[in-house]
Design a protein around this motif. Structure first.
Motif, PDB file in Angstrom:
ATOM      1  N   ARG A 231      -6.603  -7.968  -6.170  1.00 14.53           N
ATOM      2  CA  ARG A 231      -7.172  -8.126  -7.497  1.00 14.53           C
ATOM      3  C   ARG A 231      -7.038  -9.581  -7.937  1.00 14.53           C
ATOM      4  O   ARG A 231      -6.317 -10.366  -7.317  1.00 14.53           O
TER       5      ARG A 231
ATOM      6  N   THR B 237       0.813  -1.226   0.000  1.00 15.59           N
ATOM      7  CA  THR B 237       0.000   0.000   0.000  1.00 15.59           C
ATOM      8  C   THR B 237       0.843   1.272   0.000  1.00 15.59           C
ATOM      9  O   THR B 237       0.304   2.366   0.137  1.00 15.59           O
TER      10      THR B 237
ATOM     11  N   SER C  39     -16.656  -9.749  -0.081  1.00 13.25           N
ATOM     12  CA  SER C  39     -15.544  -9.354  -0.947  1.00 13.25           C
ATOM     13  C   SER C  39     -15.719 -10.047  -2.290  1.00 13.25           C
ATOM     14  O   SER C  39     -15.440 -11.252  -2.409  1.00 13.25           O
TER      15      SER C  39
ATOM     16  N   ASN D 277     -10.076  -5.502 -11.238  1.00  9.97           N
ATOM     17  CA  ASN D 277      -8.924  -4.888 -11.896  1.00  9.97           C
ATOM     18  C   ASN D 277      -8.280  -3.774 -11.079  1.00  9.97           C
ATOM     19  O   ASN D 277      -7.251  -3.228 -11.486  1.00  9.97           O
ATOM     20  N   THR D 278      -8.890  -3.391  -9.960  1.00 12.59           N
ATOM     21  CA  THR D 278      -8.355  -2.287  -9.169  1.00 12.59           C
ATOM     22  C   THR D 278      -8.340  -2.664  -7.698  1.00 12.59           C
ATOM     23  O   THR D 278      -8.863  -3.703  -7.300  1.00 12.59           O
ATOM     24  N   GLY D 279      -7.768  -1.791  -6.883  1.00 12.88           N
ATOM     25  CA  GLY D 279      -7.764  -2.012  -5.442  1.00 12.88           C
ATOM     26  C   GLY D 279      -6.510  -2.716  -4.969  1.00 12.88           C
ATOM     27  O   GLY D 279      -5.580  -3.009  -5.725  1.00 12.88           O
ATOM     28  N   SER D 280      -6.477  -3.021  -3.676  1.00 17.43           N
ATOM     29  CA  SER D 280      -5.305  -3.635  -3.054  1.00 17.43           C
ATOM     30  C   SER D 280      -5.334  -5.154  -3.126  1.00 17.43           C
ATOM     31  O   SER D 280      -4.365  -5.812  -2.733  1.00 17.43           O
TER      32      SER D 280
ATOM     33  N   ILE E 118      -7.225  -0.300  -0.281  1.00 11.16           N
ATOM     34  CA  ILE E 118      -8.443  -0.043  -1.052  1.00 11.16           C
ATOM     35  C   ILE E 118      -9.216  -1.340  -1.223  1.00 11.16           C
ATOM     36  O   ILE E 118      -8.732  -2.288  -1.860  1.00 11.16           O
ATOM     37  N   HIS E 119     -10.414  -1.403  -0.631  1.00 10.28           N
ATOM     38  CA  HIS E 119     -11.334  -2.510  -0.897  1.00 10.28           C
ATOM     39  C   HIS E 119     -12.073  -2.178  -2.185  1.00 10.28           C
ATOM     40  O   HIS E 119     -12.662  -1.106  -2.310  1.00 10.28           O
ATOM     41  N   SER E 120     -12.046  -3.079  -3.132  1.00  9.56           N
ATOM     42  CA  SER E 120     -12.651  -2.778  -4.423  1.00  9.56           C
ATOM     43  C   SER E 120     -13.627  -3.870  -4.829  1.00  9.56           C
ATOM     44  O   SER E 120     -13.407  -5.055  -4.563  1.00  9.56           O
ATOM     45  N   ASP E 121     -14.718  -3.471  -5.490  1.00  2.65           N
ATOM     46  CA  ASP E 121     -15.656  -4.422  -6.072  1.00  2.65           C
ATOM     47  C   ASP E 121     -15.219  -4.811  -7.483  1.00  2.65           C
ATOM     48  O   ASP E 121     -15.847  -5.640  -8.130  1.00  2.65           O
ATOM     49  N   ASN E 122     -14.134  -4.202  -7.952  1.00  2.00           N
ATOM     50  CA  ASN E 122     -13.645  -4.428  -9.304  1.00  2.00           C
ATOM     51  C   ASN E 122     -12.406  -5.307  -9.249  1.00  2.00           C
ATOM     52  O   ASN E 122     -11.479  -5.033  -8.489  1.00  2.00           O
TER      53      ASN E 122
END
Length: 629
Positions: free
Chosen positions: A309, A267, A409, A304-307, A298-302
């Protein structure tokens, strides 16, 4: 240097990135209410210990009165952190779950931590006995080091390692010599406690004198490794890969690799280690359990992004920049197979101890978590292997100070549910029974593909399409599990790809130590032990004709005492006395070098194995003849 024969390179999973390996739960069947069902069936043997036993109910019959195939039963009472992903998988498969256990035997027992049941005499367990001990940092390092002695070029994917405290002085001396030879060399080392997990106790040093003695190394042994200073970066961040590997069978060896995994990111932007930034864990350590506490996580629903993947999203990105992702996958497959080959010899020793041959017991399979780092030149390096990779599909979200809530997640669920579900499909006991039935019916003259030969042309086209979907599906010599499971209504093709025995021809020459393990196990004597006594070692020498005028039985006893005493002083398990597996390997290598002095080490070991196996085969034949007489 790769083994003889080019390893077929899997196609890049990038095109599959848009279609996640997981799938939504199947629509529920229409069933009578639970209360009416219980009333209709009347009292039965199922008691409180089988609470919530069924995932989906029914009267056991198909429309039209035909008997429905019995459901696979799964005991999930010890599933722990993998429970939610397991429940979703069982719903998709429409299998029966027993979350509180069951008095009657189940087909599959799903454990969260380790193989620790002595009262399971049938079915399948998702843990191998001894696996937790085998992948501890010290044991893994020793296993890989043994293979590095024999095949140094094939096992150069594991950082140079030293075991503390046993090799502390050797570590200091070797580093001093290397610095004297090259004064410009400024290495960094990473210290990992043997029993640590989730980044606990890991730290970086620039000099052997910087090793922390807090608590004493004797009470907490560790592994120190060369730190990989030039990792591949994405968005200026260091990351690693969590890849899921299914060890489906130990004998015969059967390995599957998930087509997708997770990429866990640091991070803070990466900089090569210096004295000023050594302590910045969010820059150097990729552990999710550490970085989640960073304000930059970064928690991401995507995906392709976030911490965190998907690995396929990283491959897709690399492919768009012209990287040969087929070569990346091929190198990763090679790393995984070689690592499993290094682990299996000692794992077999543990296995025969807990489940002796000829006695009732379960069969085993296990999902392993491989942590892999891609270097800047795209070479994969093995960081560690996890016997109990986290299968949680949610994360904690802080709603207010000190108040947390579990939030789904999507990235974890996409990868982990598919891995668990398809592992269950591969070990489906009913499918195996059906396969065995067809072989038996045809007296062994026809393969199981006979069943598919009788299908309609439309079904055969479906089989062909399913085969096309599998990553790097070569010429089908047989219709394996990948094809038969693709025919299961409503389920996607398997996310797990078989790599062994598929690529066995390229790697079987590395399995020398497996044959040494077979010799060790043969002479253990008492079932349930993992150490060889002095009588067993003498019997091994005598039966294999290894003593002569230059190597008397007195010399044999001295060799046994010296090696056993040294290994026992290293803190190896003292619960039972005798020669441990690692000590036997050292003794065997010594005997091979003594007998075949002019050959390189791999040929010395192979020649001694052949010599021993020949004399034992002759002895077995004599005993067989005497038995008949």
């Amino acid at each position: 240097m790769e083994p003889p024969g080019a390893l077929p390179r899997p196609r890049s999973p990038a095109p599959e990135a848009a279609e996640p390996p997981g799938s939504p739960a199947l629509p529920a069947e229409e069933h009578p209410p639970a209360a009416q069902e219980a009333k209709r069936r009347g009292p039965g043997p199922q008691g409180p210990a089988e609470c919530g036993a069924r995932v989906g109910a029914g009267d056991g019959r198909e429309p039209g009165g035909r008997a429905r195939r019995p459901r696979v039963t799964v005991d999930s009472s010890k599933a722990k952190t993998s429970l939610e992903a397991l429940k979703i998988s069982l719903r998709q498969l429409r299998w029966k779950e027993f979350p509180c256990g069951r008095r009657l035997p189940c087909d599959i027992y799903w454990h969260g931590v380790s193989f620790h049941d002595n009262d399971i005499f049938s079915g399948q367990v998702n843990k191998f006995p001894g696996m937790t001990e085998m992948v501890r940092k010290i044991t893994l390092s020793r296993a890989v080091r043994t293979m590095q002695y024999l095949f140094p070029l094939e096992y150069n994917f594991y950082p140079r390692s030293w075991i503390l405290p046993d090799e502390s002085s050797f570590f200091e001396k070797e580093i001093r010599m290397m610095k004297d030879r090259d004064p410009s060399w400024k290495p960094t080392f990473i210290v990992k406690p043997d029993g640590g997990c989730q980044g606990d106790g890991i730290y970086l040093i620039k000099d052997p004198s910087d090793i922390r003695l807090t608590g004493g190394l004797q009470s907490r042994p560790a592994v120190v490794q060369e730190y990989i200073c030039k990792p591949l970066l994405v968005d200026k961040l260091k990351f690693d890969i969590r890849l899921y590997v299914l060890l489906k069978s130990l004998e015969p060896l059967e390995i599957y690799i998930a087509k997708d995994g997770l990429s866990r990111f640091c991070t803070e932007p990466y900089q090569e280690p210096t004295l000023k930034n050594l302590h910045q864990v969010f820059m150097h350590l990729t552990n999710y359990s550490l970085n989640i506490h960073s304000g930059n996580f970064i928690h991401s629903d995507n995906a392709n992004t976030g911490s965190k993947r998907t690995f396929s999203s990283i491959l897709c990105r690399l492919s768009s920049k012209g990287v040969d992702v087929k070569k990346v996958w091929s190198d990763i497959i090679s790393l995984v197979i070689k690592t499993i080959i290094a682990l299996t010899p000692e794992l077999k020793v543990y296995y025969q101890s807990d489940i002796p041959s000829g006695k009732p017991g379960p069969t085993c399979f296990q999902i392993l978590g491989f942590d892999i780092l891609l270097m800047k030149n795209l070479k994969p390096m093995l960081l560690e292997v996890n016997a109990n990779p986290s299968m949680r599909i949610e994360h904690e979200k802080e709603l207010s100070p000190g108040v947390f809530e579990n939030v789904p997640s999507p990235v974890d669920e996409e990868v982990k549910v598919a891995v668990i579900r398809d592992t269950l499909r591969l070990v489906d006991p009913h499918k195996q029974k059906k396969k065995d039935y067809w072989i038996l019916q045809e007296h062994g003259y026809y393969k199981t593909s006979f069943f598919f030969f009788c299908c309609s042309s439309q079904t055969l086209e479906h089989v062909s399409d399913a085969k096309e979907e599998l990553l790097d599906a070569g010429p089908p010599e047989r219709l394996d599990h990948d094809v038969s499971t693709a025919l299961e209504a409503g389920l996607p093709s398997l996310c797990l790809k078989q790599v062994f025995p598929k690529y066995a021809k390229q790697f079987n020459y590395l399995r020398l130590v497996d044959r040494v393990a077979a010799l060790f196990i043969r002479f253990l004597g008492v079932k349930g032990t993992t150490k060889l006594g002095p009588t067993g070692f003498r019997t091994f020498i005598r039966n294999c004709k290894l003593s002569n005028s230059n190597f008397s039985m007195a010399s044999v006893d001295i060799l046994y005492i010296d090696i056993t005493r040294r290994w026992n002083s290293m803190g190896i398990d003292h619960k039972e006395s005798g020669m441990c597996w690692q000590a036997f390997v050292e003794a065997f290598f010594f005997l091979a070098q003594k007998k075949y002095k002019s050959l390189p080490l791999p040929e010395q070991v192979a020649s001694l194995i052949d010599f021993c196996e020949y004399h034992l085969a002759v002895l077995d034949e004599k005993r067989l003849v005497c038995g008949r007489g």
